[in-house]
Design a protein around this motif. Structure first.
Motif, PDB file in Angstrom:
ATOM      1  N   GLN A 268       0.839  -1.187   0.000  1.00 47.56           N
ATOM      2  CA  GLN A 268       0.000   0.000   0.000  1.00 47.56           C
ATOM      3  C   GLN A 268       0.880   1.244   0.000  1.00 47.56           C
ATOM      4  N   TRP A 269       0.240   2.407  -0.253  1.00 45.43           N
ATOM      5  CA  TRP A 269       0.929   3.701  -0.210  1.00 45.43           C
ATOM      6  C   TRP A 269       0.463   4.511   0.991  1.00 45.43           C
ATOM      7  N   ASP A 270       1.334   5.389   1.494  1.00 44.74           N
ATOM      8  CA  ASP A 270       0.943   6.405   2.462  1.00 44.74           C
ATOM      9  C   ASP A 270       0.450   7.637   1.710  1.00 44.74           C
ATOM     10  N   SER A 271      -0.023   8.643   2.449  1.00 45.32           N
ATOM     11  CA  SER A 271      -0.409   9.907   1.799  1.00 45.32           C
ATOM     12  C   SER A 271       0.809  10.619   1.243  1.00 45.32           C
ATOM     13  N   VAL A 272       1.989  10.393   1.832  1.00 46.00           N
ATOM     14  CA  VAL A 272       3.253  10.893   1.277  1.00 46.00           C
ATOM     15  C   VAL A 272       3.887   9.747   0.498  1.00 46.00           C
ATOM     16  N   PHE A 273       3.975   9.898  -0.810  1.00 49.00           N
ATOM     17  CA  PHE A 273       4.461   8.819  -1.675  1.00 49.00           C
ATOM     18  C   PHE A 273       5.975   8.832  -1.828  1.00 49.00           C
ATOM     19  N   GLY A 274       6.556  10.017  -1.881  1.00 49.22           N
ATOM     20  CA  GLY A 274       7.977  10.148  -2.149  1.00 49.22           C
ATOM     21  C   GLY A 274       8.264  11.492  -2.763  1.00 49.22           C
ATOM     22  N   ALA A 275       9.231  11.530  -3.687  1.00 49.65           N
ATOM     23  CA  ALA A 275       9.636  12.820  -4.243  1.00 49.65           C
ATOM     24  C   ALA A 275      10.341  12.641  -5.579  1.00 49.65           C
ATOM     25  N   PHE A 276      10.228  13.656  -6.440  1.00 49.94           N
ATOM     26  CA  PHE A 276      11.091  13.800  -7.597  1.00 49.94           C
ATOM     27  C   PHE A 276      12.374  14.485  -7.138  1.00 49.94           C
TER      28      PHE A 276
END
Length: 419
Positions: A268-276
């Motif tokens: 699953q994913w959190d509301s914060v996925f990551g970053a470019f």
């Protein structure tokens, strides 16, 4: 498409006006000098366009964690998805107090408090946003009109109205600055580009942009979770001057392989996925949330790609080993300077107490800054800072500047961590 599996090798009171300030390695934020180009874009410092990679350091390298500074933030006044009312640039954190019209600027354990910059006059709420180009912008409300001001070497550029709706402003209004100083604005799934005549409507994005950024060349990137077939994430790019979007790649269950299958409860994913990152790489983190009431931690994955086509998948160490044996709940912020360097903030707590009647009592939480580093010439992760987050329902904030400086704000005050 090719997927590469990597193994993790680590077990897992508001200051008074005129107070003495810290170092001044970026501008103090009070000035409003700027210039504009012929199409209405702001001329930003060329040194901010296309930032250089930040070296990945050895695990255990020194970290400066400052003493907590008191703030006047009213944490109970913020909505669930409302961004922190701050601007994080290089070493500095600037907090905007809408009720008093003051701005607190903190760096290396010292702070000054002044009035808001003239460009933000009349605003009721302001928050900074960073672009992959290296530029920063402050978005704010004047009445019901969303506005933006680019951060320049002289302070803040004159404010301009942006085509976000007031409803989207609370978490679905994104503003990014291209390397030449012109703006792209996202209002929910709709995109607008700044021109000499104002803002041109570039239509709806092909996906809802969970991640949205613009690089120094003016290329627009968006990415989002997906449930199409085997796909779990997809990335699109609108090249500068191009007529349409190009899907640059996707992440699939097949690429995640056995690493995803080992996650208790499923991937699953959190509301914060990551970053470019400024070099175009994309960095993603699967959900850190525990099963049920947090009796144990589920595995968490870190995946990265240079192009959205080929992915490297790494199983993080059990985060309990990085957060004092606590259970983890979610990620609050993520940062990446380039393909090799990523950091994130995880929220954790002691195990909730089972009251024996079907209810649970929840203890204070903790915010943990976790950074990728090198141990014995191999990639690893370690915690570089932590702060207490009192209570269970009161919000806390965490974020990163472009330089990777971590800033925490809780009811106890403001803390910064430098590496």
């Amino acid at each position: 498409m090719k997927s590469i599996l990597l193994l993790a090798l680590v077990a897992c009171g508001q200051p008074h006006h005129g107070a003495t300030g810290g170092d001044d390695d970026d501008d103090g934020g009070r000035g409003d000098a700027s210039s504009t180009t012929g199409d209405g874009a702001v001329a930003i410092d060329a040194s901010t366009a296309g930032p250089s990679p930040i070296p990945l350091v050895a695990c255990g390298s020194p970290v400066e964690v400052d003493l907590t500074l008191p703030t006047a933030l009213a944490f109970g006044s913020f909505g669930t998805y409302q961004p922190a009312p701050w601007l994080l640039t290089e070493s500095h954190a600037r907090i905007f107090y809408p009720t008093t019209g003051d701005m607190m600027a903190a760096a290396h354990g010292s702070a000054t408090t002044t009035g808001w910059p003239a460009a933000l006059a009349g605003s009721t709420y302001a928050a900074g946003q960073h672009s992959a180009s290296g530029a920063d912008v402050v978005v704010f409300l004047v009445g019901s009109q969303p506005m933006a001001s680019i951060v320049t070497t002289g302070g803040f550029a004159p404010a301009i109205a942006i085509p976000c709706t007031p409803g989207d402003f609370q978490g679905a209004c994104g503003v990014r600055v291209a390397g030449d100083g012109h703006l792209w604005v996202r209002s929910a799934q709709h995109l607008y580009e700044q021109t000499a005549q104002g803002f041109a409507d570039r239509g709806g994005a092909p996906i809802y942009p969970t991640l949205f950024d613009v690089d120094a060349a003016g290329d627009v990137w968006i990415a989002s979770e997906s449930s199409t077939g085997d796909e779990v994430f997809q990335i699109w790019k609108l090249l500068h001057g191009a007529a349409g979007w190009t899907k640059t790649g996707s992440l699939t269950h097949a690429m995640l392989g056995t690493a995803a299958a080992s996650i208790e409860g499923g991937f699953q994913w959190d509301s914060v996925f990551g970053a470019f990152a400024p070099d175009g790489s994309i960095h993603l983190l699967s959900s850190a949330r525990c099963i049920g009431t947090g009796q144990r931690n589920r595995a968490q994955l870190y995946v990265r790609s240079r192009d959205g086509v080929t992915w490297e998948v790494e199983t993080l160490p059990d985060l309990g080993t990085l957060v004092d044996g606590q259970v983890t709940w979610r990620d609050l912020a993520a940062w990446a300077s380039d393909y090799d360097n990523v950091r994130f903030v995880d929220e954790s707590s002691p195990t909730p107490i089972d009251n024996g009647d079907g209810t649970y009592s929840y203890p204070d939480r903790q915010l943990n800054a976790i950074a990728r580093c090198v141990a014995s010439d191999q990639p690893a992760f370690e915690r570089i800072a932590k702060v207490r987050l009192p209570g269970w329902t009161v919000r806390g904030f965490a974020g990163f500047s472009a330089a990777g400086v971590t800033t925490f704000a809780t009811t106890l005050g403001l803390t910064q961590a430098y590496r």
